[in-house]
Design a protein around this motif. Sequence first.
Motif, PDB file in Angstrom:
ATOM      1  N   ILE A 164       0.853  -1.194   0.000  1.00 34.64           N
ATOM      2  CA  ILE A 164       0.000   0.000   0.000  1.00 34.64           C
ATOM      3  C   ILE A 164       0.888   1.243   0.000  1.00 34.64           C
ATOM      4  N   LYS A 165       0.451   2.281  -0.700  1.00 33.25           N
ATOM      5  CA  LYS A 165       1.183   3.550  -0.732  1.00 33.25           C
ATOM      6  C   LYS A 165       0.249   4.680  -0.300  1.00 33.25           C
ATOM      7  N   VAL A 166       0.726   5.467   0.671  1.00 30.96           N
ATOM      8  CA  VAL A 166      -0.019   6.621   1.173  1.00 30.96           C
ATOM      9  C   VAL A 166       0.909   7.828   1.036  1.00 30.96           C
ATOM     10  N   HIS A 167       0.674   8.649   0.017  1.00 31.08           N
ATOM     11  CA  HIS A 167       1.612   9.709  -0.339  1.00 31.08           C
ATOM     12  C   HIS A 167       0.914  11.070  -0.448  1.00 31.08           C
ATOM     13  N   HIS A 168       1.588  12.116   0.043  1.00 26.55           N
ATOM     14  CA  HIS A 168       1.224  13.513  -0.232  1.00 26.55           C
ATOM     15  C   HIS A 168      -0.216  13.857   0.163  1.00 26.55           C
ATOM     16  N   ASN A 169      -0.681  13.310   1.272  1.00 29.04           N
ATOM     17  CA  ASN A 169      -1.999  13.674   1.792  1.00 29.04           C
ATOM     18  C   ASN A 169      -1.840  14.687   2.925  1.00 29.04           C
ATOM     19  N   ARG A 170      -2.886  15.494   3.149  1.00 26.61           N
ATOM     20  CA  ARG A 170      -2.934  16.403   4.287  1.00 26.61           C
ATOM     21  C   ARG A 170      -4.143  16.045   5.138  1.00 26.61           C
ATOM     22  N   ILE A 171      -3.891  15.837   6.418  1.00 24.48           N
ATOM     23  CA  ILE A 171      -4.946  15.379   7.325  1.00 24.48           C
ATOM     24  C   ILE A 171      -4.986  16.311   8.521  1.00 24.48           C
ATOM     25  N   GLN A 172      -6.169  16.827   8.820  1.00 21.01           N
ATOM     26  CA  GLN A 172      -6.339  17.744   9.946  1.00 21.01           C
ATOM     27  C   GLN A 172      -7.478  17.257  10.824  1.00 21.01           C
ATOM     28  N   GLY A 173      -7.230  17.225  12.141  1.00 19.51           N
ATOM     29  CA  GLY A 173      -8.258  16.854  13.096  1.00 19.51           C
ATOM     30  C   GLY A 173      -9.049  18.061  13.558  1.00 19.51           C
ATOM     31  N   ASN A 174      -9.764  17.862  14.637  1.00 17.87           N
ATOM     32  CA  ASN A 174     -10.625  18.919  15.177  1.00 17.87           C
ATOM     33  C   ASN A 174     -10.015  19.434  16.478  1.00 17.87           C
ATOM     34  N   PRO A 175      -9.427  20.638  16.466  1.00 16.98           N
ATOM     35  CA  PRO A 175      -8.809  21.158  17.691  1.00 16.98           C
ATOM     36  C   PRO A 175      -9.816  21.491  18.778  1.00 16.98           C
ATOM     37  N   GLY A 176     -11.102  21.507  18.431  1.00 13.04           N
ATOM     38  CA  GLY A 176     -12.131  21.752  19.437  1.00 13.04           C
ATOM     39  C   GLY A 176     -12.387  20.566  20.347  1.00 13.04           C
ATOM     40  N   LEU A 177     -11.868  19.376  19.972  1.00 10.43           N
ATOM     41  CA  LEU A 177     -12.008  18.189  20.806  1.00 10.43           C
ATOM     42  C   LEU A 177     -10.766  17.994  21.665  1.00 10.43           C
ATOM     43  N   ARG A 178     -10.949  17.329  22.813  1.00 11.07           N
ATOM     44  CA  ARG A 178      -9.782  16.921  23.597  1.00 11.07           C
ATOM     45  C   ARG A 178      -8.929  15.973  22.761  1.00 11.07           C
ATOM     46  N   SER A 179      -7.631  16.015  23.001  1.00 10.78           N
ATOM     47  CA  SER A 179      -6.731  15.149  22.232  1.00 10.78           C
ATOM     48  C   SER A 179      -7.151  13.687  22.308  1.00 10.78           C
ATOM     49  N   ALA A 180      -7.566  13.225  23.488  1.00 12.21           N
ATOM     50  CA  ALA A 180      -7.946  11.820  23.654  1.00 12.21           C
ATOM     51  C   ALA A 180      -9.208  11.464  22.889  1.00 12.21           C
ATOM     52  N   GLN A 192       1.628  -4.933   6.005  1.00 16.89           N
ATOM     53  CA  GLN A 192       2.995  -5.205   5.593  1.00 16.89           C
ATOM     54  C   GLN A 192       3.302  -4.464   4.297  1.00 16.89           C
ATOM     55  N   ASN A 193       4.561  -4.064   4.188  1.00 21.38           N
ATOM     56  CA  ASN A 193       5.038  -3.416   2.962  1.00 21.38           C
ATOM     57  C   ASN A 193       4.187  -2.203   2.587  1.00 21.38           C
ATOM     58  N   VAL A 194       3.976  -1.355   3.577  1.00 24.61           N
ATOM     59  CA  VAL A 194       3.251  -0.106   3.362  1.00 24.61           C
ATOM     60  C   VAL A 194       4.255   1.045   3.392  1.00 24.61           C
ATOM     61  N   GLU A 195       4.123   1.961   2.462  1.00 21.55           N
ATOM     62  CA  GLU A 195       4.979   3.148   2.434  1.00 21.55           C
ATOM     63  C   GLU A 195       4.123   4.384   2.678  1.00 21.55           C
ATOM     64  N   VAL A 196       4.438   5.094   3.752  1.00 17.66           N
ATOM     65  CA  VAL A 196       3.729   6.322   4.113  1.00 17.66           C
ATOM     66  C   VAL A 196       4.735   7.463   3.987  1.00 17.66           C
ATOM     67  N   SER A 197       4.550   8.331   3.005  1.00 20.78           N
ATOM     68  CA  SER A 197       5.569   9.354   2.772  1.00 20.78           C
ATOM     69  C   SER A 197       4.956  10.673   2.353  1.00 20.78           C
ATOM     70  N   ASP A 198       5.640  11.756   2.751  1.00 21.07           N
ATOM     71  CA  ASP A 198       5.330  13.120   2.304  1.00 21.07           C
ATOM     72  C   ASP A 198       3.915  13.558   2.659  1.00 21.07           C
ATOM     73  N   ASN A 199       3.413  13.056   3.786  1.00 26.77           N
ATOM     74  CA  ASN A 199       2.111  13.497   4.271  1.00 26.77           C
ATOM     75  C   ASN A 199       2.294  14.568   5.350  1.00 26.77           C
ATOM     76  N   GLU A 200       1.260  15.385   5.557  1.00 30.59           N
ATOM     77  CA  GLU A 200       1.235  16.337   6.664  1.00 30.59           C
ATOM     78  C   GLU A 200       0.018  16.040   7.535  1.00 30.59           C
ATOM     79  N   VAL A 201       0.251  15.884   8.839  1.00 33.25           N
ATOM     80  CA  VAL A 201      -0.823  15.552   9.776  1.00 33.25           C
ATOM     81  C   VAL A 201      -0.752  16.528  10.942  1.00 33.25           C
ATOM     82  N   ASN A 202      -1.905  17.114  11.306  1.00 33.08           N
ATOM     83  CA  ASN A 202      -1.908  18.007  12.460  1.00 33.08           C
ATOM     84  C   ASN A 202      -3.260  17.964  13.168  1.00 33.08           C
ATOM     85  N   GLN A 203      -3.204  18.220  14.457  1.00 27.34           N
ATOM     86  CA  GLN A 203      -4.381  18.372  15.326  1.00 27.34           C
ATOM     87  C   GLN A 203      -5.252  17.115  15.392  1.00 27.34           C
ATOM     88  N   THR A 204      -4.654  15.956  15.111  1.00 31.01           N
ATOM     89  CA  THR A 204      -5.295  14.681  15.431  1.00 31.01           C
ATOM     90  C   THR A 204      -4.755  14.234  16.789  1.00 31.01           C
TER      91      THR A 204
END
Length: 457
Positions: A164-180, A192-204
């Motif tokens: 599986i390949k997960v590339h160049h995605n942007r993922i944003q959570g909800n800062p209004g919720l508690r982190s948990a 197995q054999n998954v490549e996760v690259s060049d993504n940006e993740v914040n506020q999850t």
Amino acid sequence: MALRLRLAHGLGLFHQCSLLASSLFRFSLLFFSLLSFSPLSQAAYIEVSPEQDLQQVLDQAQMGDNIQLQPGRYLGNFVIKQGIRLIGADDYTSIIDAQGKGNALLLQSSKVTIERLKIVNWGDDLTAQDAGIYSDQSASELVIRENRLQGDGFGIWLQKGKEIKVHHNRIQGNPGLRSADRGNGIQLSIVQNVEVSDNEVNQTRDGIYIISSQHNTIKNNTMHNLRYGIHYMYSHSNRVQDNLAYDTRAGYALMSSRQLTVSGNESRDSQDYGFLMNFITYSEISHNRIYRVWTKPENKVLGREGKGLFVYNSAYNSINHNLIDTAEIGIHLTAGSEHTKVFGNSFINNPVQVKYVANRQAEWSQDGRGNFWSNYLGWDLDNDGFGDRPFEPNDGIDKLIWQYPEAKMLLDSPAVLILRWIQTQFPVLKPVGVKDSFPLMQAPPLAGQQAVINEAE
């Protein structure tokens, strides 16, 4: 007579060859006929508008079809049951809106590509594993690239798949919720054999969470405003390379895993840990950069300090050529963290360079090469690049303070200064701890260059 027999035999062979050639010709026609009607050769390009029933289009699609979503908002929870390619507009105006419940896209087939979609407003039920993109069971050979996701639950959830390949995605959570109460940005479970690259993740909750997974590569991702940037559990033979985590509680939380290669990563401005290692074995942590690990004043309690490297119940690892700059404690080893090679690192501007809680001596050098310590006060008379006397960062007073933190107020008292002097004069009174017999007089080039670059930024 003999001539007629030979002629008849020759005619028989000619007839048999003719039959064979005819059969081969008919087989070839049948083969190419079947090939021309195979699903892959009939792959269609289908344009869909928001006014159409997208789920109906997905249900009628054939393997290999390309489904192009026109700009607009597509309301609902959509299920993909064939290996298709689902594509959005170049400017991310093709929007999948799950209307606050369930999974936005549920993948029930291998060989699915999801590309350039904006996916929003999926469910927030973490027990039900609500996600923007959710792969059901063992969907493999997936490609998820260049998407924008924003929602409460998990961003991308992949399980039991391979290749599986997960590339160049942007993922944003909800800062209004508690982190948990937020989901993780990218969740990998038993893959197995998954490549996760060049993504940006914040506020999850966590940026990238990996559990019970092998032979995966996590590289060039940027993660910020999270609990943990990358979080490993019960996994082995994985590579974590050239990622950036900042504004987290821990940049990299590595737990209950083995044979990890963690190299070239950076952690900035974390509150509790740059790297947290809990029950990690047979792994190499090298050429990483850790800056400014400091617990915020409003979160200060007794015994809570920012630690560049925290090594708990972890053994048979190599920690080498890392830069730890401006952490309250540079490196803290405890709870049986022995048989660990520590060399070639740079410990710079950390008020406490080392906190080592163990009952045996530890030599922190390898093949005559130790670490660089910014508070080393020795000399190098023979000019070989190594200090002429060993560096021992802790003494009996330090261990007394660790056991009784309230005694910190006495650190600058005359009595404590006299005790420290006595220990230097009578080494037999000194407790076991860390000893670097070959301290470096200069920071190793890689770590030093990175420090200069970072200051310039």
